[in-house]
Scaffold this motif. Structure first.
Motif, PDB file in Angstrom:
ATOM      1  N   ASP A 178      -7.552   1.993   2.955  1.00  0.00           N
ATOM      2  CA  ASP A 178      -6.368   2.528   3.639  1.00  0.00           C
ATOM      3  C   ASP A 178      -5.114   2.445   2.770  1.00  0.00           C
ATOM      4  O   ASP A 178      -4.268   3.350   2.786  1.00  0.00           O
ATOM      5  N   LYS A 182      -2.913   5.666   1.682  1.00  0.00           N
ATOM      6  CA  LYS A 182      -1.508   5.736   2.092  1.00  0.00           C
ATOM      7  C   LYS A 182      -0.596   6.049   0.907  1.00  0.00           C
ATOM      8  O   LYS A 182       0.371   6.806   1.031  1.00  0.00           O
ATOM      9  N   ASP A 186       1.973   9.109   0.756  1.00  0.00           N
ATOM     10  CA  ASP A 186       3.407   8.894   0.520  1.00  0.00           C
ATOM     11  C   ASP A 186       3.982   9.861  -0.509  1.00  0.00           C
ATOM     12  O   ASP A 186       5.209   9.985  -0.618  1.00  0.00           O
TER      13      ASP A 186
END
Length: 541
Positions: A178, A182, A186
């Motif tokens: 994860d 992420k 971003d």
């Protein structure tokens, strides 16, 4: 007459030291391709980022690594490290633990919150990526860094593809997965979940996308005809592993038989043991040496109590038992039935016979060629339809996370070139720095650092990560074991051994050059270069 000391002349102090026209060979500094770089399916500059790591500049090392691969913490766990299989250090003692250092850098980046640099500009182009597995994530990352607007449509409820739904948590913790996803999101990458693409043409038109990259994973389990009674419990490996992501864990029983010989079969067997199975038995038609699973995973499974039944095939399944037939390999290595049968107790049977890709999203799109269940693409990763590219499990290739990441990077470069109306041509590769180009006697022996393992008792009762990472001191030591194959690391050997003072130091980080006015072409510099970064070439060239 006595001479109190010998007199030596520096290069250029006397015309007597000049080289005449009789020299036949001259030295030349070269850049050879390290074998680890050459073997990496993701195209990492391994030697480059290892050089930063061995100097202790870990963030620079991580940034150099992620120029090509955005998932180092993941790859440091699940990659089968072909780079280490090619490493020249093995002729001295053992291969550099490249994968261990990669994981260390990836974990350090997560711990320290390192982020990717924001794209400098937006191109105004939109790209649709289908699938949030390793290939789709890699393509999205590289396209976003260039400045394209990227949207990923993922059919599942979470990102990762087969990394999440096919690799157990004891090999890949989900917080690591994860965190690295992420970081890509971003960058501005939009990821839509539970968003299965039914028709790629319609999806592109509806979203106004200029190009698409298809990266659907192999989530459909292959089946085999095995006679089974009504009460027999027969599952597929993908179904079992996928259900581990939900709250309701699969009920496999006390005695579980797994049919297959790949890494997925091992994953299911080891998962069954952690779920409480007293026996997890792998039935495989061939012998261990012909098993497609990686040897170190077989060893870990055996340590955990997984049993192997070689040269066997399942003939039928009943409630509570199976019948297997013993096999024998013929002269070509193909298993042949022997007519000898055996009955084994089994509460459930799990089929791990490989996976196929769901290609339903391609229906109605003319020009796409599908052969043997995969999409055919050109050297630029583009399908028969302009602007639609494909990679990972969808195309003919080895199905590993590393290969998929490499496909994503390659496709992104070709997609970018296509969107700009041009084509992408990779730089020509240098000659590989083979082991016979090195002088390994200059390097001291330094045995490889082995990664620690979780104690066996906890491996059988929890899904805690089995293989642990290196600490900073071990990672630094491992990085410094790199031989810098084929590329000068400024050891000063050539400078020290030249009898004519014809080697000129250009300063730290700038290497050396030869003053050919004084070089006699003796070749001592090339003979004594530890890493094979000097070659002798004909003066006629």
């Amino acid at each position: 007459m006595e001479h109190p000391f010998a007199i030596t002349l520096d290069a250029g102090t006397s015309l007597i030291n000049h080289t005449g026209s009789w020299r036949t060979l001259r030295p030349e500094y070269v850049h050879r391709l390290p074998p680890c770089n050459h073997a990496c399916p993701a195209g990492e500059d391994i030697q480059g980022w290892l050089a930063y790591a061995e100097s202790g500049d870990y963030e620079a090392a991580w940034r150099a690594l992620t120029e090509n691969n955005p998932l180092p913490a993941i790859m440091g766990r699940v990659c089968y490290h072909p780079c280490e299989g090619a490493c020249n250090r093995a002729v001295l003692d053992s291969a550099v633990g490249i994968n261990s250092v990669e994981r260390f850098l990836g974990d350090l980046a997560i711990k320290n919150g390192w982020r990717f640099a924001t794209p400098a500009m937006a191109t105004g182009k939109k790209v649709l990526v289908v699938g949030a597995g390793p290939s789709g994530l890699s393509a999205a990352y590289h396209l976003a860094r260039i400045g394209h607007a990227v949207t990923i449509n993922e059919a599942g409820p979470a990102p990762g593809g087969m990394m999440r739904f096919g690799i157990p948590k004891y090999r890949l913790p989900r917080d690591v997965l994860d965190a690295e996803v992420k970081r890509i999101a971003d960058l501005g990458v939009a990821i839509n979940y539970d968003a299965k693409v039914a028709n790629i043409g319609e999806a592109m038109a509806d979203g106004g996308f200029d190009a698409a990259f298809l990266a659907v994973g192999a989530h459909i389990a292959k089946r085999a005809y095995i006679p089974a009674g009504e009460a027999a419990k027969v599952l597929d490996a993908v179904q079992v592993l996928r259900s581990m992501e939900g709250e309701d864990k699969p009920l496999l029983g006390r005695k579980v038989v797994i049919y297959g010989g790949g890494n997925t079969a091992l994953d299911v067997a080891r998962t069954a043991k952690r779920l409480g199975a007293e026996e997890a038995v792998i039935v495989y038609r061939r012998t261990r040496d012909r098993m497609p699973a990686h040897d170190f995973e077989v060893e870990e499974a055996l340590e955990e109590g997984v049993m192997m039944k070689w040269l066997s095939t399942i003939k039928n399944v009943e409630a509570g038992s199976i019948t297997v037939e013993k096999m024998a390999l013929d002269q070509t290595g193909f298993p042949q039935p022997t007519g000898e049968f055996e009955t084994l107790q089994a509460d459930s049977v799990v089929l791990a016979l490989g996976q196929d890709v769901d290609l339903s999203l391609l229906k109605g799109v003319p020009g796409l060629e599908v052969r043997d269940g995969v999409v055919q693409v050109g050297p630029n990763m583009m399908t028969g339809v302009a602007g639609i590219f494909a990679g990972g499990d969808m195309v003919p290739s080895e199905r590993t996370v590393t290969v998929a990441v490499g496909h994503g990077k390659k496709a992104a470069r070709h997609i970018d070139a296509w969107l700009r109306g041009g084509s992408y041509a990779p730089a020509p590769k240098h000659e590989i720095a083979a082991a016979d180009k090195l002088n390994t006697w200059y390097y001291g022996e330094a045995p490889k650092t082995l990664r620690p393992l979780l104690e066996l008792a906890r491996r059988n009762s929890t899904f805690e990560e089995v293989v642990k990472g290196l600490d900073e001191s071990n990672a630094l030591y491992e990085a410094r074991r790199c031989l810098s194959c084929g590329n000068c690391f400024e050891c000063d050997n050539c400078y020290g051994v030249c009898p004519d003072n014809a080697v000129i130091k250009l300063g730290p980080g700038n290497g050396f050059e030869f003053n050919l006015d004084y070089c006699k072409g003796c070749g001592i510099c090339a003979q004594e270069c530890p890493c094979g970064a000097i070659q002798m070439i004909s003066e006629a060239i």
